[in-house]
Write an enzyme that holds these catalytic residues in place. Structure first.
Site, PDB file in Angstrom:
ATOM      1  N   GLY A 222       3.405  -3.016  -6.716  1.00 49.65           N
ATOM      2  CA  GLY A 222       2.928  -3.316  -5.371  1.00 49.65           C
ATOM      3  C   GLY A 222       2.154  -4.621  -5.358  1.00 49.65           C
TER       4      GLY A 222
ATOM      5  N   GLN B  39      -3.633 -10.890  -2.375  1.00 52.16           N
ATOM      6  CA  GLN B  39      -3.552 -11.102  -3.822  1.00 52.16           C
ATOM      7  C   GLN B  39      -2.875 -12.429  -4.171  1.00 52.16           C
ATOM      8  OE1 GLN B  39      -1.925  -6.933  -4.752  1.00 52.16           O
ATOM      9  NE2 GLN B  39      -3.095  -7.447  -6.589  1.00 52.16           N
TER      10      GLN B  39
ATOM     11  N   CYS C  83      -4.142  -2.806 -11.672  1.00 56.77           N
ATOM     12  CA  CYS C  83      -3.963  -3.756 -10.578  1.00 56.77           C
ATOM     13  C   CYS C  83      -3.646  -5.129 -11.155  1.00 56.77           C
ATOM     14  CB  CYS C  83      -5.243  -3.808  -9.750  1.00 56.77           C
ATOM     15  SG  CYS C  83      -5.154  -4.968  -8.379  1.00 56.77           S
ATOM     16  N   LEU C  84      -2.692  -5.826 -10.546  1.00 55.83           N
ATOM     17  CA  LEU C  84      -2.327  -7.159 -11.037  1.00 55.83           C
ATOM     18  C   LEU C  84      -3.500  -8.136 -10.925  1.00 55.83           C
ATOM     19  CD1 LEU C  84       1.258  -7.473  -9.494  1.00 55.83           C
ATOM     20  CD2 LEU C  84       0.660  -6.966 -11.868  1.00 55.83           C
TER      21      LEU C  84
ATOM     22  N   HIS D 167      -3.419   2.227  -2.519  1.00 61.34           N
ATOM     23  CA  HIS D 167      -3.921   1.085  -3.296  1.00 61.34           C
ATOM     24  C   HIS D 167      -3.709  -0.228  -2.525  1.00 61.34           C
ATOM     25  CE1 HIS D 167      -4.578  -0.956  -7.342  1.00 61.34           C
ATOM     26  NE2 HIS D 167      -4.039  -1.930  -6.634  1.00 61.34           N
ATOM     27  N   GLU D 168      -2.503  -0.404  -1.962  1.00 59.91           N
ATOM     28  CA  GLU D 168      -2.199  -1.666  -1.265  1.00 59.91           C
ATOM     29  C   GLU D 168      -2.953  -1.770   0.060  1.00 59.91           C
ATOM     30  OE1 GLU D 168      -0.923  -3.871  -3.050  1.00 59.91           O
ATOM     31  OE2 GLU D 168      -0.276  -2.436  -4.572  1.00 59.91           O
TER      32      GLU D 168
ATOM     33  N   HIS E  66      -6.339  -2.894  -0.598  1.00 62.46           N
ATOM     34  CA  HIS E  66      -6.373  -4.349  -0.791  1.00 62.46           C
ATOM     35  C   HIS E  66      -6.539  -5.075   0.530  1.00 62.46           C
ATOM     36  CE1 HIS E  66      -5.767  -5.469  -4.939  1.00 62.46           C
ATOM     37  NE2 HIS E  66      -4.718  -4.685  -5.102  1.00 62.46           N
TER      38      HIS E  66
END
Ligand SMILES: [Zn+2]
Length: 172
Positions: free
Chosen positions: A46, A51, A96-97, A138-139, A142
């Protein structure tokens, strides 16, 4: 399409609440294409627009390559997503990236219903559980400037901060 730079914690853009998308134009479609390519290249399941430094309510999710649930999910593009209902609770490992080299167990709703628009501007609703429910929460976090590390207990947060300090010292 192009791979964009993924912003890493503690970049302030990750803390900014993103703005709703108005018109879905060529630039937005290019952003979505780039986000999908960037997510696949990372690789990740995701990615939210902030991000890659764009403070708009856009996220992409592709858990298709993860076979743990025995089902294949198509790529999901979410514009202006919101969680309209949620139930249950489940604790699962997250990463997480934007927070590399750190994973921890996070408690989230087990099932969610999300309302969003797709890249054609068409409204849709998505009922999800398992990995998909986790990715959606999660997204959407963000897009509200929230990171999974914010949802850790105080003890786990301090472990994270120690690891981060150590990692920064090693790269300095
Ligand atoms: Zn993330």
């Amino acid at each position: 399409m192009a791979i964009r730079e993924i912003k890493k914690y503690p970049d302030p853009v990750l803390r900014k609440k993103t703005a709703p998308v108005g018109e879905i134009d060529k630039d937005l479609c290019r952003l979505i294409d780039d986000m999908v390519e960037t997510m696949h290249a990372a690789p990740g399941v995701g990615l939210a627009a902030n991000q890659v430094g764009v403070p708009l309510q856009v996220a992409v999710i592709d858990i298709g390559s993860h076979e743990e649930e025995g089902t294949k999910h198509p790529l999901v593009v979410l514009i202006n997503p919101e969680i309209v209902s949620q139930e249950g609770a489940v604790v699962a490992e997250e990463g997480c990236l934007s927070v590399p080299d750190f994973t921890e167990k996070v408690k989230r709703a087990a099932r969610v219903k999300v309302r969003a628009k797709d890249r054609a501007g068409k409204a849709f609703e998505l009922d999800a559980e398992g990995l998909m429910a986790k990715a959606l929460q999660h997204e959407i976090d963000h897009l509200n400037g929230v990171l999974f590390i914010d949802r850790l207990s105080p003890i786990k947060k301090s472990i994270f901060r120690r690891k981060l300090k150590k990692a920064l010292a090693e790269t300095a």
